[in-house]
Scaffold this motif. Structure first.
Motif, PDB file in Angstrom:
ATOM      1  N   THR A  50      51.939 -26.911 -24.625  1.00 30.62           N
ATOM      2  CA  THR A  50      52.864 -27.012 -25.622  1.00 30.62           C
ATOM      3  C   THR A  50      54.079 -27.507 -25.185  1.00 30.62           C
ATOM      4  OG1 THR A  50      53.477 -24.763 -25.439  1.00 30.62           O
ATOM      5  CG2 THR A  50      51.810 -25.191 -26.881  1.00 30.62           C
ATOM      6  N   ALA A  51      54.353 -27.876 -23.878  1.00 30.46           N
ATOM      7  CA  ALA A  51      55.699 -28.330 -23.466  1.00 30.46           C
ATOM      8  C   ALA A  51      55.654 -29.022 -22.135  1.00 30.46           C
ATOM      9  CB  ALA A  51      56.673 -27.202 -23.094  1.00 30.46           C
ATOM     10  N   LYS A  52      56.603 -30.016 -22.161  1.00 31.30           N
ATOM     11  CA  LYS A  52      56.672 -30.925 -20.824  1.00 31.30           C
ATOM     12  C   LYS A  52      56.596 -30.156 -19.548  1.00 31.30           C
ATOM     13  CE  LYS A  52      58.045 -35.608 -22.206  1.00 31.30           C
ATOM     14  NZ  LYS A  52      56.820 -36.390 -21.746  1.00 31.30           N
ATOM     15  N   ASP A  53      57.328 -28.900 -19.812  1.00 31.54           N
ATOM     16  CA  ASP A  53      57.343 -28.207 -18.392  1.00 31.54           C
ATOM     17  C   ASP A  53      56.412 -27.064 -18.351  1.00 31.54           C
ATOM     18  OD1 ASP A  53      58.290 -26.345 -20.295  1.00 31.54           O
ATOM     19  OD2 ASP A  53      60.140 -26.293 -19.255  1.00 31.54           O
ATOM     20  N   GLY A  54      55.148 -27.164 -19.222  1.00 28.16           N
ATOM     21  CA  GLY A  54      54.151 -26.042 -19.216  1.00 28.16           C
ATOM     22  C   GLY A  54      53.990 -25.486 -20.668  1.00 28.16           C
ATOM     23  N   GLY A  55      54.823 -24.601 -20.779  1.00 28.61           N
ATOM     24  CA  GLY A  55      54.705 -23.733 -22.116  1.00 28.61           C
ATOM     25  C   GLY A  55      53.349 -22.855 -22.206  1.00 28.61           C
ATOM     26  N   TYR A  56      52.556 -23.138 -23.181  1.00 24.22           N
ATOM     27  CA  TYR A  56      51.385 -22.516 -23.500  1.00 24.22           C
ATOM     28  C   TYR A  56      50.325 -23.141 -23.607  1.00 24.22           C
ATOM     29  CZ  TYR A  56      54.705 -18.566 -24.279  1.00 24.22           C
ATOM     30  OH  TYR A  56      55.659 -17.822 -24.283  1.00 24.22           O
ATOM     31  N   LEU A  57      49.184 -22.798 -23.415  1.00 25.78           N
ATOM     32  CA  LEU A  57      47.920 -23.671 -23.609  1.00 25.78           C
ATOM     33  C   LEU A  57      47.618 -23.931 -25.161  1.00 25.78           C
ATOM     34  CD1 LEU A  57      45.325 -21.945 -21.346  1.00 25.78           C
ATOM     35  CD2 LEU A  57      46.380 -24.393 -20.916  1.00 25.78           C
ATOM     36  N   THR A  58      47.282 -25.253 -25.490  1.00 21.01           N
ATOM     37  CA  THR A  58      46.746 -25.441 -26.796  1.00 21.01           C
ATOM     38  C   THR A  58      45.407 -25.032 -26.924  1.00 21.01           C
ATOM     39  OG1 THR A  58      46.014 -27.619 -26.182  1.00 21.01           O
ATOM     40  CG2 THR A  58      48.385 -27.536 -26.999  1.00 21.01           C
ATOM     41  N   SER A  59      44.700 -25.043 -27.993  1.00 20.34           N
ATOM     42  CA  SER A  59      43.295 -24.740 -27.799  1.00 20.34           C
ATOM     43  C   SER A  59      42.464 -25.507 -26.979  1.00 20.34           C
ATOM     44  CB  SER A  59      42.967 -25.056 -29.477  1.00 20.34           C
ATOM     45  OG  SER A  59      41.499 -24.595 -29.635  1.00 20.34           O
ATOM     46  N   ILE A  60      42.878 -26.889 -27.109  1.00 22.50           N
ATOM     47  CA  ILE A  60      41.850 -27.745 -26.217  1.00 22.50           C
ATOM     48  C   ILE A  60      42.228 -27.627 -24.665  1.00 22.50           C
ATOM     49  CG2 ILE A  60      43.439 -29.826 -26.344  1.00 22.50           C
ATOM     50  CD1 ILE A  60      40.148 -30.781 -26.807  1.00 22.50           C
ATOM     51  N   GLY A  61      43.473 -27.063 -24.601  1.00 24.78           N
ATOM     52  CA  GLY A  61      43.706 -26.840 -23.340  1.00 24.78           C
ATOM     53  C   GLY A  61      43.276 -25.520 -22.685  1.00 24.78           C
ATOM     54  N   ARG A  62      42.914 -24.804 -23.621  1.00 25.94           N
ATOM     55  CA  ARG A  62      42.263 -23.397 -23.205  1.00 25.94           C
ATOM     56  C   ARG A  62      40.865 -23.777 -22.514  1.00 25.94           C
ATOM     57  NH1 ARG A  62      43.353 -18.191 -23.401  1.00 25.94           N
ATOM     58  NH2 ARG A  62      41.355 -16.981 -23.682  1.00 25.94           N
ATOM     59  N   ASP A  63      40.428 -24.738 -23.698  1.00 28.27           N
ATOM     60  CA  ASP A  63      38.803 -25.173 -23.278  1.00 28.27           C
ATOM     61  C   ASP A  63      38.937 -25.808 -21.857  1.00 28.27           C
ATOM     62  OD1 ASP A  63      38.098 -23.944 -25.863  1.00 28.27           O
ATOM     63  OD2 ASP A  63      38.149 -26.232 -26.867  1.00 28.27           O
ATOM     64  N   ALA A  64      39.818 -26.761 -21.792  1.00 20.48           N
ATOM     65  CA  ALA A  64      39.976 -27.199 -20.556  1.00 20.48           C
ATOM     66  C   ALA A  64      39.922 -26.179 -19.152  1.00 20.48           C
ATOM     67  CB  ALA A  64      41.006 -28.246 -20.439  1.00 20.48           C
ATOM     68  N   VAL A  65      40.817 -25.201 -19.270  1.00 20.21           N
ATOM     69  CA  VAL A  65      41.026 -24.197 -18.452  1.00 20.21           C
ATOM     70  C   VAL A  65      39.635 -23.247 -18.102  1.00 20.21           C
ATOM     71  CG1 VAL A  65      42.331 -21.961 -17.536  1.00 20.21           C
ATOM     72  CG2 VAL A  65      43.543 -24.004 -18.538  1.00 20.21           C
ATOM     73  N   GLU A  66      39.128 -23.137 -19.045  1.00 19.34           N
ATOM     74  CA  GLU A  66      37.832 -22.455 -18.874  1.00 19.34           C
ATOM     75  C   GLU A  66      36.674 -23.116 -18.311  1.00 19.34           C
ATOM     76  OE1 GLU A  66      36.508 -21.544 -23.056  1.00 19.34           O
ATOM     77  OE2 GLU A  66      38.100 -19.791 -23.099  1.00 19.34           O
ATOM     78  N   HIS A  67      36.839 -24.505 -18.632  1.00 24.13           N
ATOM     79  CA  HIS A  67      35.729 -25.480 -17.790  1.00 24.13           C
ATOM     80  C   HIS A  67      36.160 -25.714 -16.390  1.00 24.13           C
ATOM     81  CE1 HIS A  67      33.296 -25.919 -21.263  1.00 24.13           C
ATOM     82  NE2 HIS A  67      34.220 -26.529 -22.215  1.00 24.13           N
ATOM     83  N   ALA A  68      37.538 -25.730 -16.220  1.00 21.83           N
ATOM     84  CA  ALA A  68      38.129 -25.869 -14.737  1.00 21.83           C
ATOM     85  C   ALA A  68      37.545 -24.665 -13.972  1.00 21.83           C
ATOM     86  CB  ALA A  68      39.426 -26.360 -14.811  1.00 21.83           C
ATOM     87  N   LYS A  69      37.848 -23.692 -14.612  1.00 27.40           N
ATOM     88  CA  LYS A  69      37.545 -22.516 -13.597  1.00 27.40           C
ATOM     89  C   LYS A  69      36.153 -22.270 -13.553  1.00 27.40           C
ATOM     90  CE  LYS A  69      41.956 -20.006 -14.548  1.00 27.40           C
ATOM     91  NZ  LYS A  69      42.683 -18.825 -14.699  1.00 27.40           N
ATOM     92  N   GLU A  70      35.193 -22.380 -14.420  1.00 23.01           N
ATOM     93  CA  GLU A  70      33.883 -22.349 -14.275  1.00 23.01           C
ATOM     94  C   GLU A  70      33.517 -23.389 -13.232  1.00 23.01           C
ATOM     95  OE1 GLU A  70      30.090 -20.859 -15.023  1.00 23.01           O
ATOM     96  OE2 GLU A  70      32.039 -20.111 -15.291  1.00 23.01           O
ATOM     97  N   ALA A  71      34.027 -24.510 -13.266  1.00 21.07           N
ATOM     98  CA  ALA A  71      33.542 -25.552 -12.103  1.00 21.07           C
ATOM     99  C   ALA A  71      33.791 -25.201 -10.905  1.00 21.07           C
ATOM    100  CB  ALA A  71      34.109 -27.115 -12.485  1.00 21.07           C
TER     101      ALA A  71
END
Length: 79
Positions: A50-71
């Protein structure tokens, strides 16, 4: 398609996020490693955070984190 160094840098930022709560964000200070700052800004441009310096995950960002951690889990497992 191969992983580029930029994609790996972005994946490394993503896996720093916790999935246990939506209330925990990430703050990348402007004096942090320039590679980390640039990767976080790219994630913002891709609308994963949500922000240039990080912030919070968006919905699609959360999906990306789930997949990255699973990989990571799969690739780190012993045969």
């Amino acid at each position: 398609m191969l992983f580029t160094s930029e994609l790996l840098e972005e994946m490394n930022v993503l896996v720093k996020f916790t999935l246990s709560t939506d209330m925990a964000g990430l703050k990348v200070r402007s004096d942090a490693d320039p590679i980390l700052v640039a990767a976080t800004e790219r994630l913002y441009d891709k609308k994963l955070v949500t922000a240039k310096d990080g912030g919070y995950l968006t919905s699609i960002g959360r999906d990306a984190v789930e997949h990255a951690k699973e990989a990571l889990r799969i690739l780190r497992s012993e045969p």
